[in-house]
Design a protein around this motif. Structure first.
Motif, PDB file in Angstrom:
ATOM      1  N   LYS A 100       0.873  -1.213  -0.018  1.00 34.78           N
ATOM      2  CA  LYS A 100       0.122  -0.094   0.047  1.00 34.78           C
ATOM      3  C   LYS A 100       0.878   1.266  -0.189  1.00 34.78           C
ATOM      4  CE  LYS A 100      -3.685  -2.306   2.500  1.00 34.78           C
ATOM      5  NZ  LYS A 100      -4.547  -2.423   3.760  1.00 34.78           N
ATOM      6  N   HIS A 101       0.952   1.915  -1.158  1.00 36.31           N
ATOM      7  CA  HIS A 101       1.881   3.078  -1.237  1.00 36.31           C
ATOM      8  C   HIS A 101       1.183   4.454  -1.702  1.00 36.31           C
ATOM      9  CE1 HIS A 101       6.030   4.110  -3.198  1.00 36.31           C
ATOM     10  NE2 HIS A 101       5.372   5.199  -2.369  1.00 36.31           N
ATOM     11  N   TYR A 102       1.228   5.386  -0.754  1.00 38.95           N
ATOM     12  CA  TYR A 102       0.630   6.743  -1.115  1.00 38.95           C
ATOM     13  C   TYR A 102       1.997   7.486  -1.441  1.00 38.95           C
ATOM     14  CZ  TYR A 102      -0.991  11.483  -0.564  1.00 38.95           C
ATOM     15  OH  TYR A 102      -1.183  12.828  -0.727  1.00 38.95           O
ATOM     16  N   VAL A 224       4.605   4.091   2.877  1.00 38.19           N
ATOM     17  CA  VAL A 224       4.366   2.687   2.115  1.00 38.19           C
ATOM     18  C   VAL A 224       4.195   1.666   3.558  1.00 38.19           C
ATOM     19  CG1 VAL A 224       5.127   0.735   0.746  1.00 38.19           C
ATOM     20  CG2 VAL A 224       5.982   3.166   0.371  1.00 38.19           C
ATOM     21  N   VAL A 225       3.148   0.858   3.289  1.00 37.81           N
ATOM     22  CA  VAL A 225       3.051  -0.305   4.306  1.00 37.81           C
ATOM     23  C   VAL A 225       2.950  -1.314   3.480  1.00 37.81           C
ATOM     24  CG1 VAL A 225       1.254  -1.257   5.908  1.00 37.81           C
ATOM     25  CG2 VAL A 225       1.388   0.982   5.617  1.00 37.81           C
ATOM     26  N   LEU A 257      -2.233   2.927  12.174  1.00 36.20           N
ATOM     27  CA  LEU A 257      -2.660   4.216  11.936  1.00 36.20           C
ATOM     28  C   LEU A 257      -2.588   4.653  10.379  1.00 36.20           C
ATOM     29  CD1 LEU A 257      -3.536   7.181  12.649  1.00 36.20           C
ATOM     30  CD2 LEU A 257      -1.344   7.718  13.455  1.00 36.20           C
ATOM     31  N   PHE A 258      -1.372   4.241   9.882  1.00 38.36           N
ATOM     32  CA  PHE A 258      -1.156   4.527   8.492  1.00 38.36           C
ATOM     33  C   PHE A 258      -1.956   3.706   7.531  1.00 38.36           C
ATOM     34  CE2 PHE A 258       2.025   7.073  10.029  1.00 38.36           C
ATOM     35  CZ  PHE A 258       2.414   8.074   9.219  1.00 38.36           C
ATOM     36  N   VAL A 259      -2.326   2.565   7.831  1.00 44.68           N
ATOM     37  CA  VAL A 259      -3.208   1.584   7.053  1.00 44.68           C
ATOM     38  C   VAL A 259      -4.559   2.256   7.041  1.00 44.68           C
ATOM     39  CG1 VAL A 259      -4.544  -0.593   7.284  1.00 44.68           C
ATOM     40  CG2 VAL A 259      -2.049  -0.720   7.585  1.00 44.68           C
ATOM     41  N   LEU A 265      -7.759   7.540   2.418  1.00 47.05           N
ATOM     42  CA  LEU A 265      -7.222   8.224   0.839  1.00 47.05           C
ATOM     43  C   LEU A 265      -7.734   7.432  -0.244  1.00 47.05           C
ATOM     44  CD1 LEU A 265      -3.323   8.636   1.510  1.00 47.05           C
ATOM     45  CD2 LEU A 265      -5.238  10.685   1.732  1.00 47.05           C
ATOM     46  N   ARG A 266      -7.971   5.993  -0.211  1.00 46.60           N
ATOM     47  CA  ARG A 266      -8.418   5.104  -1.133  1.00 46.60           C
ATOM     48  C   ARG A 266      -9.822   5.490  -1.314  1.00 46.60           C
ATOM     49  NH1 ARG A 266      -8.666   0.463   1.134  1.00 46.60           N
ATOM     50  NH2 ARG A 266      -6.779  -0.486   0.618  1.00 46.60           N
TER      51      ARG A 266
END
Length: 285
Positions: A100-102, A224-225, A257-259, A265-266
């Protein structure tokens, strides 16, 4: 791994020609796999195990795990140009089940064309403003970094049935005319076309966070996760900015938290194809 595959084929009573005929492969492909000259994909390994009569779930899982580890690229030879946190991230990127990359500023590395990578790296390193005597060394460093990015892309696409990769890009990334600074406006056109092509790859999902989405949790920057399979355990979070890099698996609350940020965002992002008409004639029709 290669020895076990040869042994399993022999036990099944099949020749390389038999295997090639059953799977509609060339015999040379079977031979290269058994010699370890090429990395075997999850799909190809599953096909081989099926015709060899391997049905035990534990054996299949073990061989798939071995194959995935073998496909990892060893990036440690670049420890002189990358921070240890980034090398730690690369170590696990090739093992991830889900990426998972923002990204908020540039096209993510594995999605870049070589010329886009070169232009952005040269801009960040301010190569054109360096003394002439220093440029060859910096150019060499940049070329090494580009090779790593292209290898990461190859591994991502090679794992087309084993890893799901989601990328969310801030819309401003697509509107930044990379290449204009050097009189190459077509460079960004080719990068946008490349993104559109990658978005069609089954395991790659490219989405865009439109500027109309307003303020959002990703304003703090890219991240990135990596979701990792057993026996590697917890997910890994990687972030970088001008202050440095962070790579952690030891703070599950922070990773979670970032997930959640990524999920938010998705929910606001749109498919790249839905945004293309708004980008003018720089994308493919």
């Amino acid at each position: 791994m290669t020895r076990r595959l040869r042994h399993l084929r022999a036990e099944s009573g099949l020749t390389q020609t038999d295997v090639a005929n059953r799977l509609d492969w060339s015999q040379s492909k079977v031979n290269r796999i058994e010699l370890g000259e090429v990395a075997i994909t999850r799909t190809d390994l599953s096909a081989l195990l099926e015709i060899y009569g391997v049905a035990e779930p534990e054996t299949i899982a073990e061989l798939l795990a071995i194959a995935k580890t073998a496909r990892q690229q060893n990036f440690t030879q670049h420890r002189d140009i990358f921070a240890k946190e980034f090398l730690h991230f690369l170590e696990f990127e090739g093992l991830a089940n889900h990426i998972k990359h923002y990204e908020s500023n540039v096209v993510p590395g594995p999605l870049q064309t070589e010329e886009y990578a070169r232009a952005t790296l040269r801009a960040v390193r301010m190569v054109d403003y360096l003394p002439a005597r220093d440029r060859p060394e910096v150019d060499d460093l940049i070329e090494r970094k580009i090779r790593v990015r292209m290898e990461r892309k190859r591994l991502l696409l090679q794992e087309s049935d084993a890893v799901k990769a989601e990328f969310i890009l801030n819309e401003g990334i697509l509107r930044l005319a990379v290449g204009a600074e050097s009189g190459q406006p077509e460079l960004m056109t080719r990068q946008l076309q490349h993104l559109a092509e990658l978005a069609e790859v089954p395991n790659v999902d490219v989405r865009v966070l439109p500027s109309s989405a307003g303020a959002h949790p990703g304003l703090q920057g890219g991240f990135v996760v990596l979701e990792l399979p057993e026996p590697y355990g917890d997910s890994l979070l990687y972030m970088e900015n001008s202050a440095g890099e962070l790579s952690t698996r030891d703070q599950p609350d922070k990773v979670d938290l970032f997930v959640k940020v990524f999920d938010q965002l998705r929910a606001r992002a749109v498919a790249l194809a839905d945004l293309e008409p708004q980008l003018g004639n720089r994308t493919v029709d």
